[in-house]
Design an enzyme around this catalytic site. Structure first.
Site, PDB file in Angstrom:
ATOM      1  N   SER A 156       0.843  -1.192   0.000  1.00 46.54           N
ATOM      2  CA  SER A 156       0.000   0.000   0.000  1.00 46.54           C
ATOM      3  C   SER A 156       0.874   1.237   0.000  1.00 46.54           C
ATOM      4  CB  SER A 156      -0.903   0.017   1.236  1.00 46.54           C
ATOM      5  OG  SER A 156      -1.558   1.265   1.368  1.00 46.54           O
ATOM      6  N   TYR A 170      -0.971  -1.362   9.958  1.00 49.85           N
ATOM      7  CA  TYR A 170      -1.211  -1.542   8.525  1.00 49.85           C
ATOM      8  C   TYR A 170      -0.002  -1.114   7.695  1.00 49.85           C
ATOM      9  CZ  TYR A 170      -3.826  -1.269   4.096  1.00 49.85           C
ATOM     10  OH  TYR A 170      -4.267  -1.438   2.809  1.00 49.85           O
TER      11      TYR A 170
END
Length: 318
Positions: A156, A170
């Site tokens: 990401s 994350y």
């Protein structure tokens, strides 16, 4: 380069980016294992109908697909989904590690299990599924089979180019997946396995539903990149590709900047003088965040971005 007739296991394929990838791969002729336990964003619950619905879409369009509801972070489940692909379609050619969950909180409020669970799905899950696939591929290779195989991981922008506040778990897990991509590309080349990674950003999914910005794109923009990387004959391995809208960029990873050197062990004073001499540019992280996301937020000043972040973190404003 084609995926026609190849069997592809896509994790987290029930919604968002994973669903778009599964549909695109199937439309290009791949046999698709649609893995998704149907959990909520934070990993709770479960609904087998989520994976079944994508399989029904694929079959309605004339494609071939089966559903799997295993948890990628469960070692045995990861092995079973690889075995299911082989049992159903005779082999497994590609793994697309897409599954992810999110729990967004400032680090002082993030609980241990909230950190562990997000890292387990993204990082351990990527490794677990890849591990079982690699064992199958090694056995096939040692039996004399020579077939193009591929792993496509998913990172990401949050973990690579613009780590976001509230995403300790994350961002760290996604950055680790990108690092692991290079390691696995080196390890698995001897078995004819290519390993690459896509790193989407500014994509509107369940995980980004609360992120403001008119420049967010749909998940379909990622799917063609994954199908390309999954195709028999794709030349790339060990690459991390950032995908933002119709832009696809090759990441260079951590790169060295200015350096200072000495013939003797450093002292604190000598090191301070040396850094003053080379004029090392210090980039404030909020300046970097403003550059990366300010336009999407409609903000151009670092102070305004910092205020938004602090409000999100529930911190007092100065």
């Amino acid at each position: 380069m084609s995926v026609a007739g190849r069997t592809v296991l896509v994790t987290g394929a029930g919604r968002g980016i994973g669903r778009a990838e599964a549909l695109h791969l199937a439309a290009a002729g791949a046999n698709v294992v649609v893995n998704d336990p149907g959990v909520e964003i934070d990993g709770r619950g479960g609904d087998a109908g989520v994976a079944d619905a994508v399989v029904a879409e694929i079959r309605a369009l004339g494609g071939r697909a089966v559903a799997d509801t295993g948890n990628v972070a469960d070692w045995e489940d990861a092995g079973r989904m690889v075995a299911r692909a082989v049992d159903e379609f005779g082999d497994l050619h590609v793994v697309v590690n897409n599954a992810a969950t999110e729990v967004n909180k400032g680090m002082e409020r993030l609980a241990e299990d909230e950190f562990d669970d997000v890292v387990a799905v993204k990082l351990k899950g990527t490794f677990a599924v890849s591990h079982h696939a690699a064992r199958h591929w090694r056995a096939r290779f040692e039996a004399g089979e020579r077939t193009d195989r591929a792993i496509v991981n998913t990172a990401s922008g949050s973990g690579l180019l613009n780590p976001l506040p509230t995403q300790s778990n994350y961002a760290a897990a996604n950055a680790a997946v990108a690092a692991m991509t290079t390691v696995h590309a080196l390890e698995l080349r001897r078995f004819g396995v290519r390993v690459n990674c896509v790193s989407p950003s500014m994509v509107r999914t369940r995980l980004t539903a609360g992120v403001p910005g008119e420049r967010m794109t749909g998940p379909d923009v990622v799917a063609p990149v994954v199908t390309y990387l999954a195709g028999d004959g794709c030349p790339l391995t060990g690459q991390v590709l950032s995908v933002r809208g119709t832009s696809v960029a090759v990441n260079r990873g951590w790169s060295l900047g200015p350096r200072v050197e000495s013939d003797e062990p450093w002292t604190v004073d000598a090191l301070a003088d040396a850094f003053d001499t080379v004029g090392v540019e210090v980039v404030d992280p909020f300046d970097a965040l403003t550059t990366a996301l300010g336009g999407a937020l409609g903000l151009s000043r670092r102070e305004d971005v910092e205020a938004v972040v602090n409000a999100q973190l529930d911190l007092p404003q100065n």
